[in-house]
Structures are given as structure tokens and as C-alpha cells.
Design a protein around this motif. Structure first.
Motif, mmCIF file in Angstrom:
data_model
loop_
_atom_site.group_PDB
_atom_site.id
_atom_site.type_symbol
_atom_site.label_atom_id
_atom_site.label_comp_id
_atom_site.label_asym_id
_atom_site.label_seq_id
_atom_site.Cartn_x
_atom_site.Cartn_y
_atom_site.Cartn_z
ATOM 1 N N MET A 1 1.576 -0.026 14.935
ATOM 2 C CA MET A 1 1.010 -1.568 14.663
ATOM 3 C C MET A 1 -0.308 -0.686 14.290
ATOM 4 S SD MET A 1 -0.234 -4.439 16.253
ATOM 5 C CE MET A 1 0.320 -5.139 17.667
ATOM 6 N N ALA A 2 -0.297 0.330 14.257
ATOM 7 C CA ALA A 2 -1.007 1.231 13.319
ATOM 8 C C ALA A 2 -1.285 0.664 12.702
ATOM 9 C CB ALA A 2 -1.649 2.201 13.654
ATOM 10 N N TYR A 3 -0.402 0.575 11.816
ATOM 11 C CA TYR A 3 -0.237 -0.030 9.944
ATOM 12 C C TYR A 3 -0.687 -0.811 9.724
ATOM 13 C CZ TYR A 3 1.714 -1.478 5.901
ATOM 14 O OH TYR A 3 2.771 -2.148 4.589
ATOM 15 N N TRP A 4 -0.479 -2.149 10.329
ATOM 16 C CA TRP A 4 -1.731 -3.163 10.481
ATOM 17 C C TRP A 4 -2.287 -3.299 10.423
ATOM 18 C CZ3 TRP A 4 0.898 -6.845 7.921
ATOM 19 C CH2 TRP A 4 2.653 -6.502 7.703
ATOM 20 N N PHE A 5 -2.950 -2.199 11.257
ATOM 21 C CA PHE A 5 -4.804 -1.882 11.733
ATOM 22 C C PHE A 5 -5.480 -1.338 10.024
ATOM 23 C CE2 PHE A 5 -7.856 0.645 13.055
ATOM 24 C CZ PHE A 5 -8.945 -0.057 13.118
ATOM 25 N N TRP A 6 -4.464 -0.422 9.506
ATOM 26 C CA TRP A 6 -5.091 -0.067 8.470
ATOM 27 C C TRP A 6 -5.015 -0.719 7.466
ATOM 28 C CZ3 TRP A 6 -8.611 3.310 9.519
ATOM 29 C CH2 TRP A 6 -8.652 4.245 9.632
ATOM 30 N N VAL A 7 -4.247 -1.229 7.262
ATOM 31 C CA VAL A 7 -3.999 -2.448 5.780
ATOM 32 C C VAL A 7 -5.260 -3.413 6.128
ATOM 33 C CG1 VAL A 7 -2.770 -4.934 5.248
ATOM 34 C CG2 VAL A 7 -1.854 -2.077 6.026
ATOM 35 N N PHE A 8 -5.373 -3.866 7.718
ATOM 36 C CA PHE A 8 -6.403 -4.732 7.580
ATOM 37 C C PHE A 8 -7.702 -3.842 7.844
ATOM 38 C CE2 PHE A 8 -10.319 -6.160 10.544
ATOM 39 C CZ PHE A 8 -9.832 -7.581 10.377
ATOM 40 N N ILE A 9 -8.037 -2.772 7.587
ATOM 41 C CA ILE A 9 -9.376 -2.545 7.338
ATOM 42 C C ILE A 9 -9.413 -2.089 5.989
ATOM 43 C CG2 ILE A 9 -10.408 0.278 7.351
ATOM 44 C CD1 ILE A 9 -11.078 -1.912 10.321
ATOM 45 N N PHE A 10 -8.223 -1.485 5.600
ATOM 46 C CA PHE A 10 -8.614 -1.126 4.136
ATOM 47 C C PHE A 10 -8.990 -2.535 3.552
ATOM 48 C CE2 PHE A 10 -6.419 -1.144 -0.387
ATOM 49 C CZ PHE A 10 -7.076 0.191 -1.198
ATOM 50 N N TYR A 11 -8.180 -3.971 3.162
ATOM 51 C CA TYR A 11 -8.364 -4.546 2.672
ATOM 52 C C TYR A 11 -9.566 -5.707 2.777
ATOM 53 C CZ TYR A 11 -3.554 -3.574 0.499
ATOM 54 O OH TYR A 11 -3.097 -3.368 -0.443
ATOM 55 N N SER A 12 -10.223 -5.788 4.025
ATOM 56 C CA SER A 12 -11.540 -6.041 4.430
ATOM 57 C C SER A 12 -12.167 -4.796 3.630
ATOM 58 C CB SER A 12 -11.347 -6.541 6.168
ATOM 59 O OG SER A 12 -10.618 -6.881 6.699
ATOM 60 N N LEU A 13 -11.819 -4.164 3.544
ATOM 61 C CA LEU A 13 -13.376 -3.074 2.868
ATOM 62 C C LEU A 13 -13.377 -3.398 1.850
ATOM 63 C CD1 LEU A 13 -15.282 -1.098 3.387
ATOM 64 C CD2 LEU A 13 -13.413 0.966 2.644
ATOM 65 N N VAL A 14 -12.157 -3.245 0.996
ATOM 66 C CA VAL A 14 -11.885 -3.816 -0.252
ATOM 67 C C VAL A 14 -12.653 -5.360 -0.751
ATOM 68 C CG1 VAL A 14 -11.004 -4.380 -2.170
ATOM 69 C CG2 VAL A 14 -10.154 -2.463 -1.277
ATOM 70 N N GLY A 15 -12.072 -5.895 0.237
ATOM 71 C CA GLY A 15 -13.191 -7.816 -0.405
ATOM 72 C C GLY A 15 -14.774 -7.577 0.374
ATOM 73 N N CYS A 16 -15.215 -6.993 0.834
ATOM 74 C CA CYS A 16 -16.270 -6.779 0.926
ATOM 75 C C CYS A 16 -16.932 -6.446 -0.095
ATOM 76 C CB CYS A 16 -16.861 -5.351 2.448
ATOM 77 S SG CYS A 16 -18.513 -4.799 2.717
ATOM 78 N N LEU A 125 -0.212 -2.380 -7.279
ATOM 79 C CA LEU A 125 -1.163 -1.352 -7.991
ATOM 80 C C LEU A 125 -0.751 -0.380 -6.501
ATOM 81 C CD1 LEU A 125 -2.764 -3.012 -10.810
ATOM 82 C CD2 LEU A 125 -0.284 -1.707 -10.819
ATOM 83 N N ILE A 126 -1.777 -0.915 -5.125
ATOM 84 C CA ILE A 126 -2.379 -0.966 -4.439
ATOM 85 C C ILE A 126 -1.821 -0.050 -3.817
ATOM 86 C CG2 ILE A 126 -3.862 -0.530 -2.914
ATOM 87 C CD1 ILE A 126 -5.839 -2.454 -5.566
ATOM 88 N N HIS A 127 -1.147 -1.120 -2.661
ATOM 89 C CA HIS A 127 -0.218 -0.396 -1.807
ATOM 90 C C HIS A 127 1.156 0.214 -1.567
ATOM 91 C CE1 HIS A 127 0.420 -2.408 2.576
ATOM 92 N NE2 HIS A 127 1.359 -2.074 1.993
ATOM 93 N N PRO A 128 1.694 0.771 -2.435
ATOM 94 C CA PRO A 128 3.006 1.849 -2.404
ATOM 95 C C PRO A 128 1.697 3.228 -2.133
ATOM 96 C CG PRO A 128 3.118 0.355 -4.443
ATOM 97 C CD PRO A 128 2.040 -0.240 -3.800
ATOM 98 N N THR A 129 0.506 3.147 -2.314
ATOM 99 C CA THR A 129 -0.406 4.198 -2.090
ATOM 100 C C THR A 129 -1.009 4.603 -0.595
ATOM 101 O OG1 THR A 129 -0.668 4.423 -4.743
ATOM 102 C CG2 THR A 129 -2.114 5.631 -3.097
ATOM 103 N N LEU A 130 -1.069 3.244 -0.766
ATOM 104 C CA LEU A 130 -2.253 2.911 0.488
ATOM 105 C C LEU A 130 -0.844 3.551 1.961
ATOM 106 C CD1 LEU A 130 -4.432 1.516 2.303
ATOM 107 C CD2 LEU A 130 -3.669 -0.285 1.942
ATOM 108 N N GLU A 131 0.058 2.792 1.690
ATOM 109 C CA GLU A 131 1.260 3.160 2.681
ATOM 110 C C GLU A 131 1.715 4.444 2.911
ATOM 111 O OE1 GLU A 131 4.813 0.835 1.377
ATOM 112 O OE2 GLU A 131 4.310 -0.592 2.751
ATOM 113 N N ALA A 132 2.002 5.642 1.863
ATOM 114 C CA ALA A 132 1.255 6.645 1.989
ATOM 115 C C ALA A 132 0.711 7.439 2.968
ATOM 116 C CB ALA A 132 1.810 7.808 0.686
ATOM 117 N N ILE A 133 -1.235 6.674 2.203
ATOM 118 C CA ILE A 133 -1.763 6.823 3.024
ATOM 119 C C ILE A 133 -1.907 6.857 4.759
ATOM 120 C CG2 ILE A 133 -4.623 7.157 2.994
ATOM 121 C CD1 ILE A 133 -4.560 6.524 -0.431
ATOM 122 N N ILE A 134 -1.628 5.675 4.633
ATOM 123 C CA ILE A 134 -1.535 5.644 6.326
ATOM 124 C C ILE A 134 -0.452 6.244 6.939
ATOM 125 C CG2 ILE A 134 -0.649 3.349 8.038
ATOM 126 C CD1 ILE A 134 -1.921 1.622 5.793
#
Length: 173
Positions: A1-16, A125-134
Motif C-alpha cells: 500500500m505504501a508503494y501506491w501512496f508514494w507513486v500517487f504523491i510523486f506523479y501528483s507532484l510532477v504533475g503540479c 525513464l522515471i519509474h524504474p528509479t522511482l521504484e528503487a527509491i520507494i
């Protein structure tokens, strides 16, 4: 569940960030009306769109299917998000009715193509690195971030449900 929360937060921030850059370039206004739901610098339609793309079957997240399926999934989220905000809060964050190829002013072909390009760039380009950070985010940080996000969402939803004004998110209702 934490994974999906951080995916949501990251892409929402990038979207902003993308929304602000786009608004400045197209309107020249350094402080355009917010198109985001939250007081925090987050644009949830991007987070939800990214989650929808990631929820696609693996076969649709590769090759030529990725931009097509990504565009379709994110556009569906954009339509539903717009509809829900209008139906439940009485606000419209955007209106594409002046753009050719729009559907009820909620989505349009031009931005659907952009969703497809963004989905491809994000996943390749982004998601593989994001997964490692999450994977390295401590549970306590996730809990604290969730508390802040929840408090912000509750306050924002209250403001919008009372004012029915996107401008109220900037204190200009």
C-alpha cells in the motif's frame, strides 16, 4: 500500500510542476489559477493517471501498446476525475470545450496524446528509479506523509465544498 501512496504523491507532484510550467508558457501568468485539488503542490489527476497506467496488464505497458493504452487509461481517469469534482464539489479545474476533439469539455484528443507521451516517458525513464527509491522509504516517513496528505485533503475538500471555487485554493474566493 505504501508503494501506491508514494507513486500517487510523486506523479501528483510532477504533475503540479508540469501544470505550472504549461500555464506560465501559455498564459504568461506567474500565478495562474490552480488546477490542482490540494493546498499541497500536488495535482492528483496525474497521480491517479499514473496509477491507472501502472495497473494495466504488463503486455499493455510495453512496446507500441504503452502510449496507446497509457493515453486511454489516463484519459479515462481525467474524465472521471473532472466529472467527480464537478458532481461532488461543484468545481471545474479545466475546460476543453474550446479545443477541437473534446468530450464534454472534460477531455480532448490533444491532451490524450500528451497523456500517452507522458505515460511512455514515465514508465520507461522515471519509474524504474522511482521504484528503487520507494523501496527505501521508512514506514514512519510514509505514515507522517500520509497524515499530512490526509489533513490537507480534508481541509481542501471542505473549502471546495463550501466555496465551489477553484480560486479559493489560492485564497481568492
Amino acid at each position: 500500500m505504501a508503494y501506491w501512496f508514494w507513486v500517487f504523491i510523486f506523479y501528483s507532484l510532477v504533475g503540479c510542476f508540469l501544470e505550472r510550467v504549461y500555464a506560465r508558457r501559455t498564459t504568461g501568468d506567474p500565478h495562474p489559477v490552480r488546477r490542482c485539488l490540494l493546498f499541497l503542490p500536488l495535482c492528483p489527476v496525474y497521480g491517479l493517471g499514473a496509477m491507472a497506467v501502472l495497473a494495466l496488464p504488463a503486455s499493455m505497458r510495453e512496446g507500441l501498446w504503452l502510449p496507446v493504452a497509457g493515453a486511454a487509461a489516463a484519459t479515462a481517469v481525467e474524465f472521471l476525475y473532472h466529472w467527480a469534482c464537478e458532481a461532488m464539489l461543484g468545481v471545474k479545474f479545466w475546460d476543453y470545450s474550446h479545443v477541437r476533439g473534446n468530450l464534454q469539455g472534460r477531455v480532448c484528443i490533444l491532451f490524450s496524446l500528451a497523456w500517452g507521451a507522458l505515460a511512455s516517458m514515465a514508465l520507461l525513464l522515471i519509474h524504474p528509479t522511482l521504484e528503487a527509491i520507494i523501496a527505501r522509504i521508512p514506514p514512519l516517513l510514509t505514515f507522517l506523509a500520509l497524515l499530512v496528505f490526509t489533513a490537507d485533503a480534508v481541509c481542501t475538500l471542505r473549502v471546495l465544498s463550501v466555496t465551489h471555487s477553484v480560486a479559493a485554493l489560492r485564497g481568492k474566493a
